[in-house]
Design a protein around this motif. Structure first.
Motif, PDB file in Angstrom:
ATOM      1  N   PRO A   5      43.011  21.248  51.202  1.00  0.00           N
ATOM      2  CA  PRO A   5      42.033  22.312  50.978  1.00  0.00           C
ATOM      3  C   PRO A   5      41.455  22.219  49.571  1.00  0.00           C
ATOM      4  CG  PRO A   5      44.253  23.216  51.206  1.00  0.00           C
ATOM      5  CD  PRO A   5      44.340  21.748  51.443  1.00  0.00           C
ATOM      6  N   LYS A   6      40.195  22.562  49.451  1.00  0.00           N
ATOM      7  CA  LYS A   6      39.519  22.515  48.154  1.00  0.00           C
ATOM      8  C   LYS A   6      40.045  23.646  47.271  1.00  0.00           C
ATOM      9  CE  LYS A   6      36.979  19.134  49.367  1.00  0.00           C
ATOM     10  NZ  LYS A   6      37.338  17.823  48.941  1.00  0.00           N
ATOM     11  N   PRO A   7      40.215  23.392  45.990  1.00  0.00           N
ATOM     12  CA  PRO A   7      40.715  24.451  45.105  1.00  0.00           C
ATOM     13  C   PRO A   7      39.683  25.563  44.950  1.00  0.00           C
ATOM     14  CG  PRO A   7      40.088  22.518  43.840  1.00  0.00           C
ATOM     15  CD  PRO A   7      39.972  22.147  45.285  1.00  0.00           C
ATOM     16  N   ALA A   8      40.198  26.751  44.725  1.00  0.00           N
ATOM     17  CA  ALA A   8      39.318  27.913  44.556  1.00  0.00           C
ATOM     18  C   ALA A   8      38.560  27.804  43.240  1.00  0.00           C
ATOM     19  CB  ALA A   8      40.146  29.188  44.588  1.00  0.00           C
ATOM     20  N   LYS A   9      37.289  28.163  43.274  1.00  0.00           N
ATOM     21  CA  LYS A   9      36.456  28.158  42.068  1.00  0.00           C
ATOM     22  C   LYS A   9      36.079  29.573  41.639  1.00  0.00           C
ATOM     23  CE  LYS A   9      34.284  23.663  42.778  1.00  0.00           C
ATOM     24  NZ  LYS A   9      33.007  22.968  42.920  1.00  0.00           N
ATOM     25  N   PHE A  10      36.109  30.502  42.609  1.00  0.00           N
ATOM     26  CA  PHE A  10      35.699  31.871  42.327  1.00  0.00           C
ATOM     27  C   PHE A  10      36.753  32.832  42.854  1.00  0.00           C
ATOM     28  CE2 PHE A  10      31.896  29.312  42.964  1.00  0.00           C
ATOM     29  CZ  PHE A  10      31.201  29.538  41.784  1.00  0.00           C
ATOM     30  N   ALA A  11      36.901  33.959  42.154  1.00  0.00           N
ATOM     31  CA  ALA A  11      37.833  35.003  42.591  1.00  0.00           C
ATOM     32  C   ALA A  11      37.131  36.347  42.506  1.00  0.00           C
ATOM     33  CB  ALA A  11      39.079  35.000  41.721  1.00  0.00           C
ATOM     34  N   ASP A  12      37.521  37.234  43.399  1.00  0.00           N
ATOM     35  CA  ASP A  12      36.981  38.588  43.418  1.00  0.00           C
ATOM     36  C   ASP A  12      37.409  39.284  42.122  1.00  0.00           C
ATOM     37  OD1 ASP A  12      36.282  41.216  43.910  1.00  0.00           O
ATOM     38  OD2 ASP A  12      37.152  41.273  45.924  1.00  0.00           O
ATOM     39  N   PRO A  13      36.469  39.843  41.360  1.00  0.00           N
ATOM     40  CA  PRO A  13      36.837  40.481  40.092  1.00  0.00           C
ATOM     41  C   PRO A  13      37.732  41.712  40.277  1.00  0.00           C
ATOM     42  CG  PRO A  13      34.491  40.767  40.526  1.00  0.00           C
ATOM     43  CD  PRO A  13      35.033  39.863  41.586  1.00  0.00           C
ATOM     44  N   LYS A  14      37.703  42.339  41.428  1.00  0.00           N
ATOM     45  CA  LYS A  14      38.522  43.527  41.680  1.00  0.00           C
ATOM     46  C   LYS A  14      39.875  43.168  42.292  1.00  0.00           C
ATOM     47  CE  LYS A  14      34.518  46.482  42.311  1.00  0.00           C
ATOM     48  NZ  LYS A  14      33.737  47.263  43.261  1.00  0.00           N
ATOM     49  N   ASP A  15      39.925  42.062  43.035  1.00  0.00           N
ATOM     50  CA  ASP A  15      41.168  41.621  43.678  1.00  0.00           C
ATOM     51  C   ASP A  15      41.254  40.105  43.532  1.00  0.00           C
ATOM     52  OD1 ASP A  15      43.348  41.081  45.268  1.00  0.00           O
ATOM     53  OD2 ASP A  15      42.472  41.839  47.124  1.00  0.00           O
ATOM     54  N   ARG A  16      41.965  39.633  42.529  1.00  0.00           N
ATOM     55  CA  ARG A  16      42.000  38.206  42.194  1.00  0.00           C
ATOM     56  C   ARG A  16      42.686  37.358  43.269  1.00  0.00           C
ATOM     57  NH1 ARG A  16      38.266  37.150  38.661  1.00  0.00           N
ATOM     58  NH2 ARG A  16      39.355  35.415  37.740  1.00  0.00           N
ATOM     59  N   THR A  17      43.282  37.980  44.268  1.00  0.00           N
ATOM     60  CA  THR A  17      43.913  37.197  45.348  1.00  0.00           C
ATOM     61  C   THR A  17      42.879  36.687  46.342  1.00  0.00           C
ATOM     62  OG1 THR A  17      44.350  39.161  46.700  1.00  0.00           O
ATOM     63  CG2 THR A  17      46.078  38.477  45.142  1.00  0.00           C
ATOM     64  N   ARG A  18      41.729  37.307  46.360  1.00  0.00           N
ATOM     65  CA  ARG A  18      40.655  36.845  47.253  1.00  0.00           C
ATOM     66  C   ARG A  18      39.839  35.799  46.507  1.00  0.00           C
ATOM     67  NH1 ARG A  18      37.973  41.987  50.188  1.00  0.00           N
ATOM     68  NH2 ARG A  18      37.205  42.340  48.083  1.00  0.00           N
TER      69      ARG A  18
END
Length: 123
Positions: free
Chosen positions: A82-95
């Protein structure tokens, strides 16, 4: 064998002993189209039978040498990491989101709320 073969129904249809005896010039359009369909089916079945026979011969040759065919061919399916995450939800960093494919709803909502792409980028 597991692959079924038609018992030459296209020959029985015209009551002839071999394909060489079919006078295609005397057939009407419907009969010719039917003959074409039957030939296509026969060709597909022949190809399947030939592939099955080749596979069986290859397996037998591998067994004779003490291997299985999968041992000789190795891993046949390649799995992608899987490709690494580049962006995260500013309110919920798990998304998170890799930046590929459709943008998730949380990403679009954050942009509407005034967050920039840089604010959501994972360092």
């Amino acid at each position: 064998m597991t692959i079924g073969m038609l018992s030459r129904p296209f020959l029985k249809f015209w009551k002839v002993k071999s394909m060489a005896e079919i006078d295609v010039l005397s057939l009407n359009k419907d009969e010719l189209q039917d003959l074409r369909k039957r030939i296509d089916v026969a060709l597909e079945q022949r190809e399947l039978r030939d592939k099955q026979e080749a596979l069986e011969a290859a397996e037998a040759a591998a067994r004779k040498s003490g291997f299985s065919l999968s041992d000789l061919l190795g891993e046949t399916t390649k799995t992608r990491a899987p490709k690494p995450a580049k962006f995260a939800d500013p309110k919920d960093r798990t998304r998170t989101w890799s930046g590929r494919g459709r943008k998730p709803n949380w990403y679009l909502k954050a942009l509407e709320e005034g967050y920039s792409e840089a604010d959501m980028r994972i360092s």
